[in-house]
Design a protein around this motif. Sequence first.
Motif, PDB file in Angstrom:
ATOM      1  N   PRO A   1      34.695 -65.155  21.916  1.00 25.31           N
ATOM      2  CA  PRO A   1      35.237 -63.824  21.449  1.00 25.31           C
ATOM      3  C   PRO A   1      35.417 -62.914  22.404  1.00 25.31           C
ATOM      4  N   GLY A   2      35.406 -63.018  23.735  1.00 24.32           N
ATOM      5  CA  GLY A   2      35.582 -61.829  25.092  1.00 24.32           C
ATOM      6  C   GLY A   2      36.732 -62.398  25.492  1.00 24.32           C
ATOM      7  N   GLU A   3      37.835 -63.664  24.549  1.00 22.59           N
ATOM      8  CA  GLU A   3      39.382 -64.116  25.452  1.00 22.59           C
ATOM      9  C   GLU A   3      40.098 -64.124  23.946  1.00 22.59           C
ATOM     10  N   TRP A   4      39.210 -64.300  22.862  1.00 23.11           N
ATOM     11  CA  TRP A   4      40.290 -64.899  21.456  1.00 23.11           C
ATOM     12  C   TRP A   4      41.237 -63.596  21.650  1.00 23.11           C
ATOM     13  N   ALA A   5      41.540 -62.427  22.354  1.00 17.88           N
ATOM     14  CA  ALA A   5      43.173 -61.615  21.873  1.00 17.88           C
ATOM     15  C   ALA A   5      43.563 -62.030  22.648  1.00 17.88           C
ATOM     16  N   GLY A   6      43.536 -62.459  23.824  1.00 16.26           N
ATOM     17  CA  GLY A   6      43.916 -63.084  24.871  1.00 16.26           C
ATOM     18  C   GLY A   6      45.042 -64.900  24.477  1.00 16.26           C
ATOM     19  N   VAL A   7      44.680 -65.404  23.674  1.00 21.41           N
ATOM     20  CA  VAL A   7      44.921 -66.521  23.329  1.00 21.41           C
ATOM     21  C   VAL A   7      46.548 -66.305  22.449  1.00 21.41           C
ATOM     22  N   ASP A   8      47.919 -67.352  23.503  1.00 14.60           N
ATOM     23  CA  ASP A   8      48.523 -67.303  23.546  1.00 14.60           C
ATOM     24  C   ASP A   8      49.688 -68.492  23.223  1.00 14.60           C
ATOM     25  N   ARG A   9      49.828 -68.926  22.621  1.00 13.65           N
ATOM     26  CA  ARG A   9      51.055 -69.759  22.120  1.00 13.65           C
ATOM     27  C   ARG A   9      51.591 -70.611  23.057  1.00 13.65           C
ATOM     28  N   THR A  10      52.219 -69.887  23.976  1.00 12.02           N
ATOM     29  CA  THR A  10      53.047 -70.245  25.028  1.00 12.02           C
ATOM     30  C   THR A  10      51.949 -71.076  25.802  1.00 12.02           C
ATOM     31  N   ARG A  11      50.667 -69.895  26.909  1.00 12.94           N
ATOM     32  CA  ARG A  11      50.149 -70.423  27.774  1.00 12.94           C
ATOM     33  C   ARG A  11      49.380 -71.194  27.200  1.00 12.94           C
TER      34      ARG A  11
END
Length: 248
Positions: free
Chosen positions: A56-66
């Motif tokens: 949950p602490g990383e969900w906002a940073g999940v990115d398609r490109t990366r």
Amino acid sequence: MRRLLPRLALALCALLAFSGLFALGTWQLERRAWKLALIERIDQRVHAAPTEAPGPGEWAGVDRTRDEYRRVRATGTFLHERETLVQATTELGSGYWVLTPLRTEGGALLLVNRGFVSPQQRERAARGVQEPAGPVTVTGLLRITEPHGAFLRQNDPDAQRWYSRDVQAIARARGLGEVAPYFVDADAAAPAPPRGGMTVIAFPNNHLVYALTWYALALMVAGAAWYVVRERRRPQNDGEEARDGARD
């Protein structure tokens, strides 16, 4: 001057057309370089050792490109009674993806695409295998949510008709609350069905053909312009030669 203006206009139009077509060809070569780099990057992710699925602490940073197609793992318990079937067409034919919520050890929820089932295996009882119970560890590929349905087919949550793996819409329909903004395509694992490990990774790369086509058209424009200019000069030269012959 009157004769010169049409030639200048023709030359300008030919130059603009040539420049535009040449630029398109160059752009396609740049796209090809980008696509080859993308394919190499995805291939490295697919074959890398799995890392922990973003919490949950990383969900906002999940990115398609990366992040898409990263190999990840997650440990938790499946909520089989809240699974969702999403229509699918695979090398095995038409059927469904089985998306099952996984409650991780930390209490977070994420959707796992456990794999493919045929229409005859739509019902859980018809699959003939014991569903994983208790804590399990799932490994697979991180995939980004697929909102808004599929091409020309919109998801219909009320009728339980799903054509794309829209994580948020499925979570709302199943009353799951907050879930990860991605799903995991599970690797192949016994028992089956569902049959996992069927992620199709394909990136069409026709950019070289497109580039050669644009360059060829640019050369055709240049050749046509040269031909027209040559033909327009010929009557004048012929007339001058005829007048010279008459004076002789």
